[in-house]
Scaffold this motif. Structure first.
Motif, PDB file in Angstrom:
ATOM      1  N   LEU A  40      -6.694   4.845  -5.323  1.00 37.99           N
ATOM      2  CA  LEU A  40      -7.869   5.123  -4.433  1.00 37.99           C
ATOM      3  C   LEU A  40      -7.974   6.689  -4.357  1.00 37.99           C
ATOM      4  O   LEU A  40      -7.169   7.347  -3.453  1.00 37.99           O
ATOM      5  CB  LEU A  40      -7.840   4.504  -3.219  1.00 37.99           C
ATOM      6  CG  LEU A  40      -7.580   3.070  -3.259  1.00 37.99           C
ATOM      7  CD1 LEU A  40      -7.356   2.307  -2.038  1.00 37.99           C
ATOM      8  CD2 LEU A  40      -8.985   2.582  -3.732  1.00 37.99           C
ATOM      9  N   GLY A  41      -8.808   7.448  -5.114  1.00 40.66           N
ATOM     10  CA  GLY A  41      -8.733   8.847  -5.181  1.00 40.66           C
ATOM     11  C   GLY A  41      -9.199   9.508  -4.014  1.00 40.66           C
ATOM     12  O   GLY A  41      -8.750  10.756  -3.501  1.00 40.66           O
ATOM     13  N   SER A  91       4.762   7.091   2.056  1.00 40.24           N
ATOM     14  CA  SER A  91       5.142   5.552   2.742  1.00 40.24           C
ATOM     15  C   SER A  91       4.869   4.385   1.909  1.00 40.24           C
ATOM     16  O   SER A  91       3.745   4.715   0.855  1.00 40.24           O
ATOM     17  CB  SER A  91       3.977   5.753   4.148  1.00 40.24           C
ATOM     18  OG  SER A  91       4.336   4.476   4.702  1.00 40.24           O
ATOM     19  N   SER A 140       0.817  -1.163   0.068  1.00 41.23           N
ATOM     20  CA  SER A 140       0.009   0.034  -0.039  1.00 41.23           C
ATOM     21  C   SER A 140       0.825   1.377   0.068  1.00 41.23           C
ATOM     22  O   SER A 140       1.865   1.373   1.024  1.00 41.23           O
ATOM     23  CB  SER A 140      -0.822  -0.047   1.120  1.00 41.23           C
ATOM     24  OG  SER A 140      -1.793  -0.844   1.225  1.00 41.23           O
ATOM     25  N   LEU A 167      -8.891   8.683  -0.931  1.00 41.76           N
ATOM     26  CA  LEU A 167      -7.959   8.353   0.166  1.00 41.76           C
ATOM     27  C   LEU A 167      -6.306   8.887  -0.171  1.00 41.76           C
ATOM     28  O   LEU A 167      -5.859   8.999   0.801  1.00 41.76           O
ATOM     29  CB  LEU A 167      -7.636   6.884   0.594  1.00 41.76           C
ATOM     30  CG  LEU A 167      -9.218   6.218   1.004  1.00 41.76           C
ATOM     31  CD1 LEU A 167      -9.169   4.910   1.442  1.00 41.76           C
ATOM     32  CD2 LEU A 167     -10.112   6.951   2.150  1.00 41.76           C
ATOM     33  N   VAL A 224      -4.345   6.898  -1.850  1.00 46.03           N
ATOM     34  CA  VAL A 224      -3.515   5.593  -1.435  1.00 46.03           C
ATOM     35  C   VAL A 224      -3.518   4.607  -2.756  1.00 46.03           C
ATOM     36  O   VAL A 224      -4.471   4.616  -3.506  1.00 46.03           O
ATOM     37  CB  VAL A 224      -4.148   4.712  -0.249  1.00 46.03           C
ATOM     38  CG1 VAL A 224      -3.337   3.353  -0.009  1.00 46.03           C
ATOM     39  CG2 VAL A 224      -4.123   5.631   0.939  1.00 46.03           C
ATOM     40  N   LEU A 228      -1.880  14.912  -4.080  1.00 42.58           N
ATOM     41  CA  LEU A 228      -3.372  14.325  -4.148  1.00 42.58           C
ATOM     42  C   LEU A 228      -4.005  14.497  -5.585  1.00 42.58           C
ATOM     43  O   LEU A 228      -4.846  13.877  -5.994  1.00 42.58           O
ATOM     44  CB  LEU A 228      -4.246  14.725  -2.969  1.00 42.58           C
ATOM     45  CG  LEU A 228      -3.757  14.324  -1.534  1.00 42.58           C
ATOM     46  CD1 LEU A 228      -4.921  14.857  -0.661  1.00 42.58           C
ATOM     47  CD2 LEU A 228      -3.727  12.698  -1.731  1.00 42.58           C
ATOM     48  N   THR A 254      -2.513   0.826  -4.325  1.00 41.27           N
ATOM     49  CA  THR A 254      -2.451  -0.564  -4.006  1.00 41.27           C
ATOM     50  C   THR A 254      -1.890  -1.186  -5.182  1.00 41.27           C
ATOM     51  O   THR A 254      -2.422  -1.022  -6.307  1.00 41.27           O
ATOM     52  CB  THR A 254      -3.640  -1.158  -3.105  1.00 41.27           C
ATOM     53  OG1 THR A 254      -4.576  -1.064  -3.969  1.00 41.27           O
ATOM     54  CG2 THR A 254      -3.889  -0.412  -2.047  1.00 41.27           C
ATOM     55  N   THR A 276       1.180   5.128   0.351  1.00 47.54           N
ATOM     56  CA  THR A 276       0.593   6.426   0.760  1.00 47.54           C
ATOM     57  C   THR A 276       1.103   7.572   0.252  1.00 47.54           C
ATOM     58  O   THR A 276       2.212   7.745   0.023  1.00 47.54           O
ATOM     59  CB  THR A 276       0.531   6.525   2.419  1.00 47.54           C
ATOM     60  OG1 THR A 276       0.145   5.364   2.857  1.00 47.54           O
ATOM     61  CG2 THR A 276      -0.324   7.768   2.726  1.00 47.54           C
ATOM     62  N   VAL A 277       0.206   8.604  -0.621  1.00 45.30           N
ATOM     63  CA  VAL A 277       0.601   9.697  -1.353  1.00 45.30           C
ATOM     64  C   VAL A 277       0.512  10.751  -0.157  1.00 45.30           C
ATOM     65  O   VAL A 277      -0.508  11.000   0.263  1.00 45.30           O
ATOM     66  CB  VAL A 277       0.024   9.829  -2.404  1.00 45.30           C
ATOM     67  CG1 VAL A 277       0.342  10.941  -3.363  1.00 45.30           C
ATOM     68  CG2 VAL A 277       0.058   8.629  -3.359  1.00 45.30           C
ATOM     69  N   ASP A 278       1.422  11.875  -0.426  1.00 50.49           N
ATOM     70  CA  ASP A 278       1.231  13.046   0.111  1.00 50.49           C
ATOM     71  C   ASP A 278       0.152  14.087   0.146  1.00 50.49           C
ATOM     72  O   ASP A 278      -0.243  13.946  -1.137  1.00 50.49           O
ATOM     73  CB  ASP A 278       2.693  13.809   0.627  1.00 50.49           C
ATOM     74  CG  ASP A 278       3.404  14.416  -0.642  1.00 50.49           C
ATOM     75  OD1 ASP A 278       2.533  14.873  -1.401  1.00 50.49           O
ATOM     76  OD2 ASP A 278       4.487  14.273  -0.640  1.00 50.49           O
ATOM     77  N   ASP A 279      -0.137  14.978   0.994  1.00 45.63           N
ATOM     78  CA  ASP A 279      -1.060  15.800   0.541  1.00 45.63           C
ATOM     79  C   ASP A 279      -0.768  16.816  -0.515  1.00 45.63           C
ATOM     80  O   ASP A 279      -1.776  17.121  -1.207  1.00 45.63           O
ATOM     81  CB  ASP A 279      -1.074  16.893   1.929  1.00 45.63           C
ATOM     82  CG  ASP A 279      -1.865  16.131   2.944  1.00 45.63           C
ATOM     83  OD1 ASP A 279      -2.326  14.984   2.802  1.00 45.63           O
ATOM     84  OD2 ASP A 279      -2.097  16.648   3.980  1.00 45.63           O
TER      85      ASP A 279
END
Lengths: 438, 81
Positions: free
Chosen positions: B38-39, B64, B9, B41, B43, B17, B45, B11-14
């Motif tokens: 996942l638009g 992350s 998974s 969130l 994220v 987005l 995967t 994780t994309v930073d702010d």
């Protein structure tokens, strides 16, 4: 229905008052449009905080004024008798309350407290060592809640039975093993179902866990057979199958389910699932925060990894151990912590935030069984999800505000906060969410 | 021999987005088989060789990269679930 034991309030000393009155006005769309007619009460010399630099009313001005108005708070302090102030009640801007102004004191220091604490500590230790009852602990425990013909013990404990709210217009997502889509108890309800399990097209529940959780969160007010077991009887049901019929799943499907629920405006997302890892998992922290920012509250099970009868307290697993996810512990019918219910981690986010009924919980099960009674923090979680839907309906609040409302409105328990957080979440009652006139 | 595939998974930073697809393309170029973007969130995967984690983490906008957790419920006839 179990009546709570009668509690006699302690006798309090009479409060000191100043002779002035504190008046609270109803909210006005624009206070300037609804001026207060002070002359009706025979009051002149009105000091308004808006007339002073930086809104601060000097102490001397307050002493001299007939009335001091704190415009931002909608509150005034008035030098007048209660009868005089009563004349304001007929004025255009409604008055919510008139109370005598109290004199507050710095809380007194008590030098004997240390000595008494020491004495009590020694008494307690001695009593524990010789097995005698500890003073102050001899109070018999309150009676346990019980399932009745009308409602399960859990529905009674959270006071859903007396709430006028039903979750109408609120979308509740249950991310789990799916739902028995033909279950007769949910016939006629608005159900939107989607599978996020690879290779599985239908959200039909082949396990039972998801059907049980959905029943607790959203079951009917008056089931066709048996007692009431569901909280938010008119909520819109959104079923995301993220766990297989064998009960397993991974982040990919679970995150996809959260994303779907957030994108569809679900105010509450119930997740009775978790992995026994002691660290917060970054994708769930990001998902929890972004969900809250978009008005969706994720409620997750703290976990069942405790074995309290054998001295094991366990820990809150992922995703419940993310700061941005509301973690739910389980209570038994005496409102004590369930033996399996995980305890808070020391790390930020690893707290149990609230608790709910999670022992011997009756709810829906795939046909032909129809109902099943099981235990777990998985069963406590949908109680909270349903209650969140009721509060969302009653107050219009979402996201962080809804979270704060749930913890604020929970009943404090004598259990340690590491096990139950703010306590037992309760349903909103008549008048909740609106400012009532006195 | 390539490293075995693992499920990640990302994780994309702010700040990224609004550019999730761009981040997803860069992840593909770094060896990730993207399954879902996942638009709501932020994220992404998918799967990648287990040793590709550092290169995925180096993609601009990624905050992350975590191996996916697996959740397993007890069987339906368990008293505690």
């Amino acid at each position: 229905m179990i009546e709570p034991p009668a509690i006699r309030p302690p006798r309090l000393p009479a409060a000191q008052t100043t002779g002035r009155q504190v008046v609270v006005f109803a909210d006005a769309a624009d206070a300037a449009d609804e001026p207060v007619d002070w002359s009706a009460a025979g009051i002149s010399d009105v000091a308004d905080s808006r007339d002073f630099t930086s809104g601060r009313v000097p102490a001397q001005a307050m002493r001299d004024a007939g009335a001091t108005v704190f415009a931002r708070l909608g509150i005034a302090v008035v030098s007048a008798g209660p009868d005089q102030v009563a004349a304001l009640r007929g004025a255009r801007r409604p008055v919510l309350s008139v109370s005598p102004e109290l004199v507050h004191h710095v809380l007194p220091e008590d030098p004997s407290a240390y000595v008494r604490g020491y004495r009590d500590g020694v008494t307690d230790l001695a009593a524990r060592l010789v097995g005698a009852p500890v003073p102050g602990e001899e109070v018999p425990p309150p009676p346990a809640f019980e399932d009745t013909a009308a409602a399960t013990w859990g529905i009674q404990a959270v006071q859903a039975t007396t709430s006028p709210f039903t979750g109408r217009g609120v979308r509740v997502a249950v991310l789990d093993t799916g739902l028995d889509l033909q279950h007769p108890d949910l016939a006629g309800r608005t159900v939107t179902a989607e599978s996020f399990v690879t290779g599985v097209d239908s959200a039909q529940d082949g396990h039972g866990h998801g059907t049980h959780c959905t029943g607790t969160a959203c079951g009917p007010r008056v089931p066709p057979a048996g007692p009431r077991y569901g909280v938010a009887s008119e909520a819109e049901i959104w079923i995301g199958k993220v766990l297989s019929d064998a009960g397993s799943g991974d982040d990919g499907g679970i995150l996809a389910g959260i994303d779907w629920a957030v994108a569809n405006g679900c105010a509450v997302i119930s997740m009775s699932l978790g992995a026994d890892v002691a660290e917060a998992h970054p994708p769930y922290s990001a998902a929890g925060r972004r969900a809250l920012e978009q008005g969706s509250l994720i409620v997750a099970a703290a976990g069942n990894n405790a074995d309290r009868e054998n001295g094991g307290y366990g820990f809150v697993g992922a995703p419940a151990n993310s700061v941005e996810v509301l973690a739910v512990g389980a209570l038994d019918p005496r409102l004590t912590t369930a033996w399996f219910s995980a305890r808070s981690l020391a790390a930020p986010g690893g707290e149990v935030d609230v608790a709910a009924p999670g022992v011997d919980v009756l709810s829906t099960w795939p046909m032909p069984d129809r109902y099943n009674t099981i235990s777990g923090t998985s069963m406590a979680t949908p109680h909270v999800a349903g209650l969140a839907a009721l509060w969302a309906e009653a107050t219009g609040r979402r996201g962080y505000e809804l979270w704060a409302t749930l913890t604020q409105a929970s009943r404090r328990l004598t259990e340690p906060s590491v096990d139950v957080g703010s306590g037992l979440v309760l349903a909103p009652q008549e008048g909740a969410g609106s400012v009532r006139r006195a | 021999m390539g490293s075995p595939l693992a499920r990640f998974s990302v994780t994309v930073d702010d700040g990224h987005l609004a550019e999730l697809e761009t981040v997803a393309s860069a992840l593909r170029e770094s060896g990730m088989e993207v399954e879902r973007v996942l638009g709501a969130l932020g994220v992404i995967t998918g799967q990648a060789p287990a040793d590709a984690r550092p290169s995925l983490l180096a993609v601009p906008g990624v905050t992350s990269v975590d191996e996916q957790l697996r959740v397993a419920l007890p069987p339906p006839d368990s008293a505690v679930q």
